[in-house]
Write a protein that holds these residues in place. Sequence first.
Motif, mmCIF file in Angstrom:
data_model
loop_
_atom_site.group_PDB
_atom_site.id
_atom_site.type_symbol
_atom_site.label_atom_id
_atom_site.label_comp_id
_atom_site.label_asym_id
_atom_site.label_seq_id
_atom_site.Cartn_x
_atom_site.Cartn_y
_atom_site.Cartn_z
ATOM 1 N N ALA B 370 34.079 97.793 70.050
ATOM 2 C CA ALA B 370 35.233 98.188 69.250
ATOM 3 C C ALA B 370 36.354 97.175 69.424
ATOM 4 N N GLY B 371 37.054 96.876 68.320
ATOM 5 C CA GLY B 371 38.134 95.906 68.380
ATOM 6 C C GLY B 371 37.664 94.510 68.027
ATOM 7 N N GLY B 372 36.374 94.315 67.924
ATOM 8 C CA GLY B 372 35.833 93.000 67.590
ATOM 9 C C GLY B 372 35.905 92.738 66.093
ATOM 10 N N ALA B 373 35.340 91.597 65.692
ATOM 11 C CA ALA B 373 35.395 91.226 64.279
ATOM 12 C C ALA B 373 34.047 90.691 63.824
ATOM 13 N N ARG B 390 28.784 86.341 61.375
ATOM 14 C CA ARG B 390 29.312 85.882 62.657
ATOM 15 C C ARG B 390 30.043 87.038 63.318
ATOM 16 N N ASP B 391 29.677 87.324 64.553
ATOM 17 C CA ASP B 391 30.369 88.436 65.210
ATOM 18 C C ASP B 391 30.987 87.965 66.515
ATOM 19 N N THR B 392 31.755 88.852 67.137
ATOM 20 C CA THR B 392 32.381 88.516 68.417
ATOM 21 C C THR B 392 31.729 89.334 69.526
ATOM 22 N N GLY B 393 30.473 89.689 69.312
ATOM 23 C CA GLY B 393 29.768 90.531 70.286
ATOM 24 C C GLY B 393 29.254 89.748 71.464
ATOM 25 N N ARG B 394 28.204 90.255 72.068
ATOM 26 C CA ARG B 394 27.719 89.654 73.307
ATOM 27 C C ARG B 394 26.842 88.427 73.081
ATOM 28 N N GLY B 395 26.399 88.220 71.837
ATOM 29 C CA GLY B 395 25.587 87.034 71.544
ATOM 30 C C GLY B 395 24.190 87.123 72.121
ATOM 31 N N PRO B 443 32.952 83.638 71.825
ATOM 32 C CA PRO B 443 31.815 84.491 72.159
ATOM 33 C C PRO B 443 31.204 85.061 70.881
ATOM 34 N N GLY B 444 30.035 85.583 71.003
ATOM 35 C CA GLY B 444 29.402 86.232 69.860
ATOM 36 C C GLY B 444 28.222 85.448 69.337
ATOM 37 N N LEU B 445 27.743 85.895 68.203
ATOM 38 C CA LEU B 445 26.530 85.315 67.636
ATOM 39 C C LEU B 445 26.784 84.871 66.204
ATOM 40 N N ILE B 446 26.231 83.710 65.853
ATOM 41 C CA ILE B 446 26.198 83.295 64.456
ATOM 42 C C ILE B 446 24.754 83.414 64.006
ATOM 43 N N ALA B 447 24.506 84.302 63.043
ATOM 44 C CA ALA B 447 23.156 84.429 62.489
ATOM 45 C C ALA B 447 23.226 83.926 61.059
ATOM 46 N N ARG B 448 22.438 82.883 60.778
ATOM 47 C CA ARG B 448 22.537 82.261 59.460
ATOM 48 C C ARG B 448 21.183 82.295 58.775
ATOM 49 N N LEU B 449 21.203 82.877 57.581
ATOM 50 C CA LEU B 449 19.998 82.919 56.771
ATOM 51 C C LEU B 449 20.057 81.716 55.832
#
Lengths: 234, 457
Positions: B370-373, B390-395, B443-449
């Motif tokens: 919560a609070g992430g983007a 692209r998220d600011t999660g744990r990656g 931080p976070g993950l970039i997932a690109r299709l």
Amino acid sequence: MRRCLIIEDDADNAAYVAEGLRELGWWVSVCGNGIEGIEQATRASWDVIVLDRMLPSEVDGLAILRTLRGIGRRTPVLILSALAATDERVRGLKAGCDDYLTKPFAFSELAARIEALMRRAQPGEEVREMRVADLRVDLITRSVERAGRTIPLQPREFRLLAYLLVNQGRAVTRTMLLEAVWDYRFDPQTNVIDVHISRLRNKIDRDSAQPLIHTVRGVGYMLAANGAAPRDPA
Amino acid sequence: MSLTLPKWSTSIAFRQALIYGALVVLTMTVLLVLFYQETVGEWRRRIDRQIDTTTERLVGYFGQQGAAGLATHIAGLLGDGVDSDTEVYVLVDPARHEVIGNLALAPAIAAPTGGIVEQRVLRAGRPSQSRLRITRLADGSVLIVGRDMEDQRALERLIRRASLWGAGVTLLMAVGGALAFRRQLEHRIGAIRQTAARIERGDLAQRVPISAQQDEFARLSHDLNAMLDRMHALMEGVRHVSNTIAHNIRTPLSRILTRLHKAQSSRDPAADLPTAVGAAIAEIEDLNVVFDKLLQIAEVESGTRRQSFTPVSLNAIAVNVLELYDPVAEAKGLRLTHDLDREPMTSGDGDLLANAMANLLDNAVKYTAAGGAIHVDTRRGSAAVTITVRDTGRGIPPAERTRVGTRFHRLDRSVPGWGLGLASVTAIARLHGGSLELEDARPGLIARLVLPALDGA
């Protein structure tokens, strides 16, 4: 009494569906092979036919369906099949079925879909306005009022409400909503539909003492004036 | 019973060697014929020339000194001891009487000939094969000049015998070579065939032994081994998939069974059964979802849906899926933003691409606190178009990135899910000729299709 023909070779499954539909007030006939099925389907008139695709005889489900459509019968047909691939589904729809449900299935899903087919099969007069209790929805101008107060809705929220409204008094499943409102055939992992419903519920029911959108446990959702949900058939 | 062919006809090595041997024999024969011509033939021509010049010389004598002078000269020649074991001189007078000569019988054939003839005659008391030139002189006498060919014939016989021996040895060597060549080839091919037979019997770890020589067979063996390695890896992959599938289906099945058995044998079945049945239904519904997803991945991997590809706008897909997930993100307290490029188009299945995008957003929502983007963008390049979440999660740790696309691989088992989401996205990307790229967003993950851009778009 509404009449349903079940053409299905798995006796247990046929009995399970038949029993469930009888409890919902249907008159049900079951036949277990294709040749008998094609005879029964063409001889009498039915409100809905539940059809298995793979049957023990030369005549498979799609052949029955094509024959039926070939002689001009518009009876709503729901295919119930273990063949789940997209092209199998497309073959079913091309042969003229009205809905396609894959096995294994929950009876509640089947019942909800049959109810939706009944609604669709009714002669479609141009409906301009629909009302449930003090909710009034104008399908042309897309305006929604509750107790005389206008409620602004997003386009998708409106489609969701309209679908619930068209099926008012009947439970619709999450999958049905995803197919009808979003036109998606996949199953999102998270409960996205629940969140959309709760958002819609917030707008429609928040200021009213009488909730209209009800959760039907084990099935999905229902829009109705009174909260007495139908007995959970599952 | 199959027809047994003679072994040579089924051995390419033997046939090749035999053809090679025949070629060697043919070459040898041509060589010998040439050699014979150039030695024996030349010798014979030289003798003929000698006979011709001698005849001309003697005819000259006859012109100057008459028949008597010629007879004297011939007597001199016969008595000079030069070439006396081979020379032939005969002078016959017009009355068919021998004037002088060293042939026992003046040949009855004393009819003059234009050229040189070879005849069996009796010279100096022994039979002899001789080459003769018979010339009629002006007064009707006949002059015979010739040469005994016995020594010549002995030489010819010698050469012929040597040639025959040579040819025989060559033939033997060719056949022997063919056999040796075949043995060698069969030995090398036999190694490959043995390996193949062992693999056929089920020993998949077998590889073709590679000989020290870096020849064609070594290269072929190397290629075969590379192919076997690849097949082995693929089969291991299939085995891994079926094992994980079996595991992931059996585990819930055994949970269901245990629970139902326990409830059935409990002291108060009436109280315990409803809970157990409810749990069983929930598990079976989950299993059903897993099955559906596995079948869908299999369907996507089979490529049949490629037939229904149409031009698809990534923006339309992004907008729809964003709208589907917007309330979910909002409910979890996540900021969901987007930035769309100008009409990135690809050729594909809209429902599947929406499914892939939904999976990516689903993961982003699930793994971002919560609070992430979450930010979604679409990009349009010359060859490829992309949708990025692209998220600011744990990656995902770098070591895990290659494995998250495999079925049932899960990073965090405390979060609900089946470990099929990214496997499904990967399969959908591949179906479209594209790929799924994962990067660190720190931080976070970039997932690109990444998908191929629609031609002409």
